[in-house]
Design a protein around this motif. Structure first.
Motif, PDB file in Angstrom:
ATOM      1  N   SER A 129       0.825  -1.220   0.000  1.00 37.03           N
ATOM      2  CA  SER A 129       0.000   0.000   0.000  1.00 37.03           C
ATOM      3  C   SER A 129       0.852   1.260   0.000  1.00 37.03           C
ATOM      4  N   ASN A 130       2.149   1.118   0.377  1.00 31.84           N
ATOM      5  CA  ASN A 130       3.056   2.267   0.355  1.00 31.84           C
ATOM      6  C   ASN A 130       3.858   2.367  -0.939  1.00 31.84           C
ATOM      7  N   MET A 131       3.604   1.453  -1.872  1.00 34.31           N
ATOM      8  CA  MET A 131       4.263   1.511  -3.185  1.00 34.31           C
ATOM      9  C   MET A 131       3.313   2.268  -4.108  1.00 34.31           C
ATOM     10  N   MET A 132       3.367   3.591  -3.974  1.00 34.26           N
ATOM     11  CA  MET A 132       2.331   4.473  -4.503  1.00 34.26           C
ATOM     12  C   MET A 132       2.416   4.731  -6.014  1.00 34.26           C
ATOM     13  N   ASP A 133       3.573   4.469  -6.614  1.00 37.05           N
ATOM     14  CA  ASP A 133       3.745   4.888  -8.006  1.00 37.05           C
ATOM     15  C   ASP A 133       3.066   3.974  -9.019  1.00 37.05           C
ATOM     16  N   ASP A 134       2.547   2.823  -8.553  1.00 38.15           N
ATOM     17  CA  ASP A 134       1.932   1.886  -9.487  1.00 38.15           C
ATOM     18  C   ASP A 134       1.168   0.825  -8.704  1.00 38.15           C
ATOM     19  N   HIS A 135       0.396   0.019  -9.424  1.00 38.33           N
ATOM     20  CA  HIS A 135      -0.238  -1.145  -8.816  1.00 38.33           C
ATOM     21  C   HIS A 135       0.660  -2.336  -9.110  1.00 38.33           C
ATOM     22  N   TYR A 136       1.203  -2.952  -8.032  1.00 32.75           N
ATOM     23  CA  TYR A 136       2.194  -4.004  -8.214  1.00 32.75           C
ATOM     24  C   TYR A 136       1.574  -5.401  -8.103  1.00 32.75           C
ATOM     25  N   ILE A 137       1.996  -6.268  -9.024  1.00 34.25           N
ATOM     26  CA  ILE A 137       1.507  -7.644  -9.071  1.00 34.25           C
ATOM     27  C   ILE A 137       2.611  -8.580  -8.574  1.00 34.25           C
ATOM     28  N   TYR A 138       2.234  -9.475  -7.662  1.00 36.97           N
ATOM     29  CA  TYR A 138       3.201 -10.425  -7.084  1.00 36.97           C
ATOM     30  C   TYR A 138       3.282 -11.684  -7.935  1.00 36.97           C
ATOM     31  N   ASP A 139       4.496 -12.100  -8.272  1.00 31.83           N
ATOM     32  CA  ASP A 139       4.727 -13.335  -9.018  1.00 31.83           C
ATOM     33  C   ASP A 139       5.436 -14.319  -8.092  1.00 31.83           C
ATOM     34  N   GLU A 140       4.696 -15.343  -7.630  1.00 30.84           N
ATOM     35  CA  GLU A 140       5.282 -16.269  -6.644  1.00 30.84           C
ATOM     36  C   GLU A 140       6.310 -17.207  -7.267  1.00 30.84           C
ATOM     37  N   ASN A 141       6.328 -17.340  -8.588  1.00 30.92           N
ATOM     38  CA  ASN A 141       7.311 -18.210  -9.240  1.00 30.92           C
ATOM     39  C   ASN A 141       8.706 -17.581  -9.258  1.00 30.92           C
ATOM     40  N   THR A 142       8.744 -16.247  -9.400  1.00 34.69           N
ATOM     41  CA  THR A 142      10.048 -15.560  -9.461  1.00 34.69           C
ATOM     42  C   THR A 142      10.310 -14.720  -8.211  1.00 34.69           C
ATOM     43  N   TYR A 143       9.365 -14.760  -7.245  1.00 35.72           N
ATOM     44  CA  TYR A 143       9.491 -13.966  -6.011  1.00 35.72           C
ATOM     45  C   TYR A 143       9.801 -12.508  -6.360  1.00 35.72           C
TER      46      TYR A 143
ATOM     47  N   LYS B  73       7.992  -1.732 -13.735  1.00 36.07           N
ATOM     48  CA  LYS B  73       9.120  -1.701 -12.811  1.00 36.07           C
ATOM     49  C   LYS B  73       9.071  -2.958 -11.942  1.00 36.07           C
ATOM     50  N   THR B  74      10.210  -3.636 -11.780  1.00 35.69           N
ATOM     51  CA  THR B  74      10.253  -4.902 -11.066  1.00 35.69           C
ATOM     52  C   THR B  74      11.160  -4.831  -9.833  1.00 35.69           C
ATOM     53  N   TYR B  75      10.671  -5.408  -8.752  1.00 35.97           N
ATOM     54  CA  TYR B  75      11.480  -5.555  -7.544  1.00 35.97           C
ATOM     55  C   TYR B  75      11.604  -7.044  -7.256  1.00 35.97           C
ATOM     56  N   LYS B  76      12.835  -7.523  -7.095  1.00 32.62           N
ATOM     57  CA  LYS B  76      13.047  -8.954  -6.903  1.00 32.62           C
ATOM     58  C   LYS B  76      14.053  -9.204  -5.781  1.00 32.62           C
ATOM     59  N   LEU B  77      14.083 -10.463  -5.315  1.00 31.73           N
ATOM     60  CA  LEU B  77      15.003 -10.851  -4.254  1.00 31.73           C
ATOM     61  C   LEU B  77      16.441 -10.509  -4.617  1.00 31.73           C
ATOM     62  N   GLY B  78      17.168  -9.975  -3.619  1.00 30.67           N
ATOM     63  CA  GLY B  78      18.585  -9.680  -3.834  1.00 30.67           C
ATOM     64  C   GLY B  78      18.860  -8.317  -4.445  1.00 30.67           C
ATOM     65  N   GLN B  79      17.818  -7.632  -4.875  1.00 31.76           N
ATOM     66  CA  GLN B  79      17.998  -6.331  -5.530  1.00 31.76           C
ATOM     67  C   GLN B  79      18.308  -5.243  -4.498  1.00 31.76           C
ATOM     68  N   LYS B  80      19.251  -4.363  -4.834  1.00 35.60           N
ATOM     69  CA  LYS B  80      19.563  -3.237  -3.948  1.00 35.60           C
ATOM     70  C   LYS B  80      18.532  -2.132  -4.144  1.00 35.60           C
TER      71      LYS B  80
END
Length: 706
Positions: free
Chosen positions: A655-669, A678-685
């Motif tokens: 709810s605090n990721m205001m710039d877009d509606h983010y979709i969760y992909d459980e296969n790629t975490y 825009k993508t946020y993934k495990l291990g990303q700085k």
């Protein structure tokens, strides 16, 4: 009587499971089972138990049949959003319980569930049929007072409901008090649980109340019973001469303890010499079992505690300080009783011979990790001069440590190098810094020597085929390893694995590849999380993480009950007292002892983790609005977790990721923006801003910084 009852139940179940069985009423069943009229009350009792256990049921016509529905017992774990899960002993996967099928179950109730077809198709689903027992009798929480009543907000976040306290049962508590509540009514059909206050711990802002609340929440004993304190009155402060008789006297061996500066319970000492290419390594462990005898008040309390608990501001010992810091502690320049494992080791690191003996030792020096590091790494002239007589032995220790470590490495043992944090508090209990523990060559010497002794003892007693307590670490769950693979792929690393197993060498290679990189600590921690929890059992199943066939805990009887238990077995074996009767006794008690040791260890770990989370949250309250760079350590459908370099972890809620509606992909975490991609993934700085921290809820909230 119980055995007879179980046999009768078994006969009835076998009869009803037979394909030729026709449902019948009580009298018909009695005739078929050849039960006389005089014994029919016994049949009625057996059938009642089977009905209670839901193994059989009665039709509308009063006929007994085997239950077709699939009922399972397990522990209900509630979620603050209304639904829950049921954990079943011996099963890795739990059962999902939708909110409308919880059926009034309270957190950690023992429940009976019926397995149903999964609505999601992805995990096992069930409904709660019946609550069998309430495991949680007391709750710790924050009291809020109203005019005529009060209520308590439980510290345990799993307990979703607050607890209603009638005015007469508030014990005079005021808003802000942390209290212990005895539950009197667990509530059903939307009605809140009810309780009465039995203890006021103190005001939430009073120093130490936050930690004591966690201790009380886990029901960890803090005070020793009167009978225990009475028993220790008769234990001497020094070893009497008669206790020294019949032991291997090695008081003239150059002997040291090596521990942290703050350590007071010194339960292991080491000796080392080398002659004709053969090292003689002595690992000498305090003979606690000489003083804590089986079934004594001391022993019963030690069983109950299972382990010492090390929290950020205190230690809750397994045995009283008079023993743990006194006669059971291998203090400098005093005679002490020990149980010694003396190993002959060649220059390849192979243990070619060993002996286990009851010994009498006298420690020459109480060394610290810092001082030993100054000798073997820093070559500090002042420290080397101060301990000049011991310097050759320390240099020999560093040499042997490297050999043992290299040998373990070659067979595939995994060495986790990530820093555990050390939280420093001021006198008022406020956190003032969070720093990693210094794990250096001196700490590794002790680790390597203790591991050698633990493996040697375990293998020895495995081949003796005697009852024993092993420390097992089974292979990791392949689903978790698959998740780990996805995670490390984001950093450009990979591991080889089959569908059914992974060799510890693969994880070892991974940890070697990340050595010295910025992501080392994070990947090490995530790799550790993918492992199964080690446990104690009377069976030897091997240790995956150490790539060891045989392993036990022998080296810390002051603070771990499993070590104390095997010391008793070892000493009986050494003194030829392991008769058939004693072997039968140990075979009888060890399943329960090992189960309890695993449970109390987990309780201690959880309490330690909760106190760390609390103090981390309190620490970050002083840094609201500050920005830091961190690494994404977790991705869920409700947000992303980010870990900072000081090991503090916070949540960026979706709810605090205001710039877009983010979709969760459980296969790629990963989380991907619907519009921006825009993508946020495990291990990303990522760069974060500290938005909030709550020490009561033990949560830290971040937001993404521009």
């Amino acid at each position: 009587m119980n055995d007879i009852m179980e046999k009768k139940k078994k006969v009835i179940l076998e009869l009803m499971n037979d394909k030729t069985y026709i449902p019948m009423k009580f009298k018909e069943l009695a005739v078929v089972l050849n039960i006389t009229k005089e014994n029919r009350d016994q049949l009625e009792e057996v059938l009642s138990e089977l009905l209670e256990e839901r193994k059989i049921s009665i039709t509308k016509k009063g006929k007994y049949v085997i239950t077709k529905e699939h009922y399972i017992e397990g522990y209900f774990i509630s979620n603050d959003r209304g639904f829950g899960f049921v954990e079943v002993e011996g099963q890795d996967e739990d059962y999902f319980i939708p909110e409308d099928k919880v059926n009034g179950a309270f957190h950690h109730d023992m429940v009976l569930i019926q397995v149903e077809d999964s609505q999601t198709g992805k995990r096992k689903e069930a409904r709660v049929v019946k609550v069998l027992s309430h495991e949680i009798q007391q709750v710790v929480g924050y009291f809020q007072k109203s005019k005529t009543f009060g209520y308590v907000l439980p510290d345990n976040q799993k307990i979703a409901q607050d607890i209603y306290i009638p005015g007469k049962d508030t014990m005079g508590a005021v808003t802000g008090h942390k209290v212990v509540v005895q539950i009197t009514d667990y509530g059903t059909n939307g009605r809140k649980p009810e309780g009465k206050i039995i203890e006021i711990i103190g005001h939430i802002n009073d120093p130490g109340v936050d930690i004591i609340s966690i201790v009380k929440n886990y029901d960890i004993p803090t005070e020793f019973p009167e009978e225990v304190m009475k028993q220790i009155e008769n234990i001497p402060d020094e070893v009497p001469e008669e206790d020294k008789v019949g032991r291997k006297d090695i008081r003239d061996w150059q002997t040291v303890t090596i521990d942290g500066e703050d350590a007071k319970d010194l339960d292991d000492a080491v000796t080392l010499t080398k002659e004709d290419g053969i090292y003689t390594l002595g690992v000498h462990i305090a003979d606690v079992s000489h003083y804590v005898t089986e079934n004594s008040p001391l022993d019963k309390e030690a069983v109950k505690r299972g382990t010492s608990v090390y929290l950020v501001d205190r230690v809750i010992p397994m045995i009283p300080h008079k023993l743990s810091n006194g006669i059971c502690s291998l203090n400098h320049d005093v005679d002490r009783l020990a149980l010694s494992c003396i190993m002959k080791i060649n220059e390849k690191g192979e243990i070619i011979d060993h002996e286990i003996v009851e010994s009498l030792i006298n420690v020459n020096e109480r060394m610290t990790y810092t001082a030993v590091k100054e000798i073997i790494v820093d070559k500090n002239p002042e420290t080397m001069e101060r301990y000049k007589d011991l310097v050759p032995m320390f240099e020999l220790m560093a040499e042997l440590s490297e050999i043992l470590r290299e040998r373990r490495y070659k067979r595939g043992a995994i060495d986790f190098e990530f820093p555990e944090c050390k939280i420093k508090l001021n006198q008022g209990g406020k956190p003032i810094s969070i720093e990693p523990y210094d794990r250096n060559k001196a700490t590794k010497i002790i680790e390597d020597f203790m591991l050698a002794a633990n493996e040697t003892i375990a293998e020895d007693f495995y081949w003796r085929q005697l009852p024993f307590v092993y420390r097992n670490h089974e292979e990791p769950d392949m689903e978790k390893v698959s998740q780990l693979t996805t995670f490390i792929n984001n950093f450009g690393y990979s591991v080889k694995m089959s569908k059914e197993q992974i060799h510890p060498k693969e994880l070892q290679k991974l940890l070697k590849n990340i050595e010295g990189t910025p992501e080392e600590a994070l990947i090490s921690r995530i790799t550790l999380r993918s492992m199964k929890r080690a446990e104690y059992t009377p069976e030897c199943k091997g240790h995956f993480g150490l790539a060891a066939k045989y392993y036990c805990h022998f080296t810390s009887p002051i603070r771990r009950y499993p070590d104390l238990q095997i010391h008793r077995i070892i000493k009986e074996a050494l003194n030829n007292k392991l008769t058939d009767k004693h072997i039968s006794h140990f075979n009888h008690i060890l399943p329960e002892v090992t189960k309890n040791c695993s449970i109390t260890e987990r309780r201690a770990d959880d309490a330690e983790r909760d106190t760390e989370k609390l103090k981390k949250a309190e620490y970050m309250m002083g840094y609201i609005g500050e920005e830091y760079e961190g690494v994404i350590s977790g991705v869920t459908n409700f947000g992303i977790y980010v870990e900072l370099p000081n090991t503090v972890e916070g949540l960026i809620h979706v709810s605090n990721m205001m710039d877009d509606h983010y979709i969760y992909d459980e296969n790629t975490y990963s989380m991907t923006g619907e519009r921006t991609k825009k993508t946020y993934k495990l291990g990303q700085k990522v760069k974060i801003r500290v938005e909030a921290a709550d020490k009561v809820a033990r949560t830290i909230d971040f937001s993404l910084a521009e």
